[in-house]
Scaffold this motif. Structure first.
Motif, PDB file in Angstrom:
ATOM      1  N   LEU A  42       3.574   8.372  80.284  1.00 55.54           N
ATOM      2  CA  LEU A  42       5.361   8.864  79.392  1.00 55.54           C
ATOM      3  C   LEU A  42       6.215   9.873  80.611  1.00 55.54           C
ATOM      4  O   LEU A  42       5.683   9.678  81.522  1.00 55.54           O
ATOM      5  CB  LEU A  42       4.634   9.768  78.568  1.00 55.54           C
ATOM      6  N   TRP A  43       7.200  10.097  80.035  1.00 54.66           N
ATOM      7  CA  TRP A  43       8.135  10.407  80.968  1.00 54.66           C
ATOM      8  C   TRP A  43       8.192  11.846  80.596  1.00 54.66           C
ATOM      9  O   TRP A  43       8.618  12.787  79.487  1.00 54.66           O
ATOM     10  CB  TRP A  43       9.487   9.956  80.823  1.00 54.66           C
ATOM     11  N   VAL A  44       7.725  13.088  81.090  1.00 55.12           N
ATOM     12  CA  VAL A  44       7.364  14.034  80.852  1.00 55.12           C
ATOM     13  C   VAL A  44       8.567  15.473  81.243  1.00 55.12           C
ATOM     14  O   VAL A  44       9.191  15.076  82.462  1.00 55.12           O
ATOM     15  CB  VAL A  44       6.113  14.586  81.653  1.00 55.12           C
ATOM     16  N   VAL A  45       9.246  16.627  80.500  1.00 51.15           N
ATOM     17  CA  VAL A  45      10.044  16.765  80.653  1.00 51.15           C
ATOM     18  C   VAL A  45       9.778  18.104  80.619  1.00 51.15           C
ATOM     19  O   VAL A  45       9.440  18.577  79.428  1.00 51.15           O
ATOM     20  CB  VAL A  45      12.189  16.237  79.836  1.00 51.15           C
ATOM     21  N   PHE A  46      10.197  19.022  81.456  1.00 52.04           N
ATOM     22  CA  PHE A  46       9.981  21.008  80.934  1.00 52.04           C
ATOM     23  C   PHE A  46      11.865  21.562  81.479  1.00 52.04           C
ATOM     24  O   PHE A  46      12.514  21.485  82.918  1.00 52.04           O
ATOM     25  CB  PHE A  46       8.635  21.172  82.881  1.00 52.04           C
ATOM     26  N   CYS A  47      11.833  21.608  80.381  1.00 53.86           N
ATOM     27  CA  CYS A  47      12.785  22.013  80.337  1.00 53.86           C
ATOM     28  C   CYS A  47      13.121  24.013  79.452  1.00 53.86           C
ATOM     29  O   CYS A  47      11.043  24.050  78.708  1.00 53.86           O
ATOM     30  CB  CYS A  47      13.894  21.032  79.487  1.00 53.86           C
ATOM     31  N   VAL A  48      13.874  24.924  79.301  1.00 59.24           N
ATOM     32  CA  VAL A  48      14.099  25.458  78.755  1.00 59.24           C
ATOM     33  C   VAL A  48      15.605  25.687  77.928  1.00 59.24           C
ATOM     34  O   VAL A  48      16.646  25.077  78.433  1.00 59.24           O
ATOM     35  CB  VAL A  48      14.168  27.057  79.675  1.00 59.24           C
ATOM     36  N   ASP A  53      13.459  29.793  75.479  1.00 56.92           N
ATOM     37  CA  ASP A  53      12.536  29.070  74.684  1.00 56.92           C
ATOM     38  C   ASP A  53      12.305  27.972  76.124  1.00 56.92           C
ATOM     39  O   ASP A  53      12.829  26.835  75.673  1.00 56.92           O
ATOM     40  CB  ASP A  53      12.770  28.538  73.261  1.00 56.92           C
ATOM     41  N   PRO A  54      11.076  28.191  76.054  1.00 59.41           N
ATOM     42  CA  PRO A  54      10.541  26.813  77.732  1.00 59.41           C
ATOM     43  C   PRO A  54       9.381  25.596  76.816  1.00 59.41           C
ATOM     44  O   PRO A  54       9.488  26.157  76.348  1.00 59.41           O
ATOM     45  CB  PRO A  54       9.230  27.972  78.637  1.00 59.41           C
ATOM     46  N   TYR A  55      10.141  24.118  76.706  1.00 57.72           N
ATOM     47  CA  TYR A  55       9.019  23.603  76.133  1.00 57.72           C
ATOM     48  C   TYR A  55       8.912  22.433  77.564  1.00 57.72           C
ATOM     49  O   TYR A  55       9.394  22.326  78.134  1.00 57.72           O
ATOM     50  CB  TYR A  55      10.124  22.592  75.389  1.00 57.72           C
ATOM     51  N   LEU A  56       7.766  21.371  76.699  1.00 56.10           N
ATOM     52  CA  LEU A  56       7.391  20.691  76.879  1.00 56.10           C
ATOM     53  C   LEU A  56       7.580  19.207  76.041  1.00 56.10           C
ATOM     54  O   LEU A  56       7.415  19.359  74.629  1.00 56.10           O
ATOM     55  CB  LEU A  56       5.476  20.466  78.257  1.00 56.10           C
ATOM     56  N   GLU A  57       8.870  18.486  76.401  1.00 56.86           N
ATOM     57  CA  GLU A  57       8.983  16.828  75.644  1.00 56.86           C
ATOM     58  C   GLU A  57       8.254  15.400  76.268  1.00 56.86           C
ATOM     59  O   GLU A  57       8.658  15.820  77.773  1.00 56.86           O
ATOM     60  CB  GLU A  57      10.324  17.672  75.697  1.00 56.86           C
ATOM     61  N   THR A  58       7.571  14.754  76.063  1.00 55.30           N
ATOM     62  CA  THR A  58       7.880  13.536  76.215  1.00 55.30           C
ATOM     63  C   THR A  58       8.529  12.452  75.926  1.00 55.30           C
ATOM     64  O   THR A  58       8.650  13.059  74.496  1.00 55.30           O
ATOM     65  CB  THR A  58       6.126  13.288  76.300  1.00 55.30           C
TER      66      THR A  58
END
Length: 516
Positions: A42-48, A53-58
């Motif tokens: 998966l393409w994993v994104v660490f963003c705020v 609010d910090p999130y991990l998205e795939t």
């Protein structure tokens, strides 16, 4: 595309006003319930979101990340721990995110990628005060026990018996004739058997006993009638001196029999011991006088000279210089390059890690890390990021093996040094004859690193401050014309600096390693 929301998600996923991405790459998500399940890539994104609010998205594809519609996401506001793997299993480098109700596992392709993800997550979440820092962790104070401690001695037990021998009379207390007789009987015991008594209390007691018979006929007001010390010394040194009735200081400073009466010649053994001990104390105090055997005065050295002497001492050390640095100050913050069959330091991230300024120099050669010999720059990076290094790293390096340092004293403010630069850079084109720099031994040429030819010197430090290897405008000229009469310069061969610059351009974001 449907979006699955995990159980640990406490707030709905909404489109933020602005979104900042800190890390994104291809990772494998590992199922915690079924370890044998096929691990999807998966393409994993660490963003705020909105800086709060910090999130991990795939995402299934990296192109879909532009639309900000993740297939799976989780809020990192409740994360408790982020831990990398210690030993890789089947070339899979996992790292784990621990939440109160579940555990999220990802697998990176390489060790460096795993460490980079863990450091990025920890640094940002610590900045957002979600994760607590590693240092200054304080625990709760221990509570007081309700049970009182038992006494160490039974209060009903009898007290120890008193000592059989009565204590000696304190100094300053007058003696009666019966007490004098009793004390003289005790004085017959050898003096050496009572060495355990303190010297300050033994000497006055003995002198009081010695001089008491001579002053027995005098009135009680003469017991504490001490004459000044200077007057006693002057009277004792005069040739026509007559022995006085008060002998409190005569026996102390003149134990010889030349000017003493017949009564004082018949001193007891205890009296002679007291006088000899007192004389030894006086001789010892005289030998400790600061006016005797003072060392020769050392020539005054300025602060600049002291700094250069310390640097020269490190440069001349045959086995190198050992440094103990924090591991977090070494990972991805020091620029290591390969040149002339060795690993060299070409710079470091000065703003993020200011403590390295006092430990490293451009042109230092790396020898080993934690006792392991380093043969390449890639091996140095792997060693610093491995689990072999603890919280602190021991680094051994040769301090500026190809460099030379000089201290130049100007006669007047603004006096030119006689250094001619090449196109306003740090390269020394020539040194003017009979100039100030020439008088202190600085030349324009030196042996190359391979020893086959001669090359020019290059200025790398002025007054202990490193210079930009790519020569920022008039930086070198302004440093050479600095205010003050003392100036120190560090020079290194041109072929070494060229090789360091060439290899430095191959580093990722090499401009971050440039020093000002």
């Amino acid at each position: 595309m449907a979006r699955a929301e995990p159980d640990s998600q406490s707030q709905p996923f909404e489109n933020p006003m602005f979104r900042e991405i800190y890390k994104n790459t291809w990772l494998k998500k590992i199922s915690t319930s079924n370890s044998k399940k096929k691990r999807e890539r998966l393409w994993v994104v660490f963003c705020v979101h909105d800086d709060t609010d910090p999130y991990l998205e795939t995402y299934v594809d990296e192109k879909l990340a532009v639309f900000h519609k993740p297939e799976w996401f989780i809020s990192l506001s409740g994360v408790q721990h982020i831990s990398p793997t210690i030993c890789a299993h089947e070339q899979e480098y996992e790292f784990v995110l621990t939440f109160p109700s579940e555990v999220i596992r990802f697998s990176a392709l390489t060790w460096d990628q795993m460490v980079d993800w863990v450091e990025s997550l920890k640094s940002k979440l610590s900045e957002l005060r979600i994760l607590s820092p590693r240092e200054n962790v304080y625990t709760k104070l221990p509570e007081k026990t309700a049970i009182p401690l038992l006494p160490t001695r039974d209060p009903n037990s009898p007290l120890p018996p008193p000592p059989p021998v009565p204590p000696e009379i304190l100094p300053g207390v007058e003696h009666t004739s019966r007490e004098i007789t009793t004390s003289r009987q005790r004085e017959s015991v050898p003096y050496e058997r009572r060495r355990s008594d303190s010297q300050s209390s033994t000497t006055p007691r003995s002198l009081n006993v010695i001089n008491e018979p001579q002053n027995a006929r005098s009135s009680s007001n003469h017991v504490f009638n001490f004459e000044p010390l200077a007057h006693t010394l002057e009277s004792s040194s005069s040739p026509n001196h007559q022995p006085s009735n008060n002998l409190h200081y005569e026996h102390l400073f003149q134990p010889g029999p030349s000017n003493t009466s017949n009564s004082t010649r018949q001193l007891s053994r205890t009296e002679l011991n007291v006088n000899s001990i007192t004389n030894r104390l006086l001789e010892r105090s005289a030998s400790c006088s600061p006016r005797i055997l003072q060392p020769a005065p050392q020539p005054y050295k300025t602060l600049r000279e002291q700094q250069v002497l310390m640097l020269e001492k490190e440069m001349k050390h045959p086995t190198g210089v050992k440094l103990q640095l924090r591991k977090k100050d070494c990972i991805s913050s020091i620029g290591f390059v390969d040149a002339f069959d060795g690993v060299w330091i070409c710079g470091w991230k000065q703003k993020e890690h200011p403590t390295l300024y006092n430990a490293l120099h451009i042109g230092d050669r790396l020898l080993n890390i934690d006792g392991i010999t380093i043969k390449s720059a890639a091996e140095a990076y792997r060693m610093l990021q491995s689990h072999y290094c603890g919280l602190y790293v021991n680094i051994v390096l040769r301090r500026l093996p190809q460099g030379k340092v000089f201290v130049i004293h100007r006669d007047t403010e603004g006096q030119p040094l006689g250094i001619i630069q090449e196109n306003n850079t740090a390269v020394i084109e020539s040194i003017k004859p009979n100039s100030l720099a020439a008088r202190y031994g600085l030349t324009s040429k030196t042996k190359s690193c391979d020893g086959m030819s001669f090359t020019n010197w290059v200025l790398t430090e002025i007054n202990g401050r490193p210079l930009n290897l790519f020569f920022k405008k008039n930086q070198v000229r302004d440093r050479l014309n600095c205010v003050g009469r003392d100036i120190s310069v560090l020079v290194q061969p041109l072929d070494l600096i060229k090789q360091l610059k060439k290899q430095m351009r191959s580093l990722k974001n090499y401009k971050d390693y440039l020093l000002q």
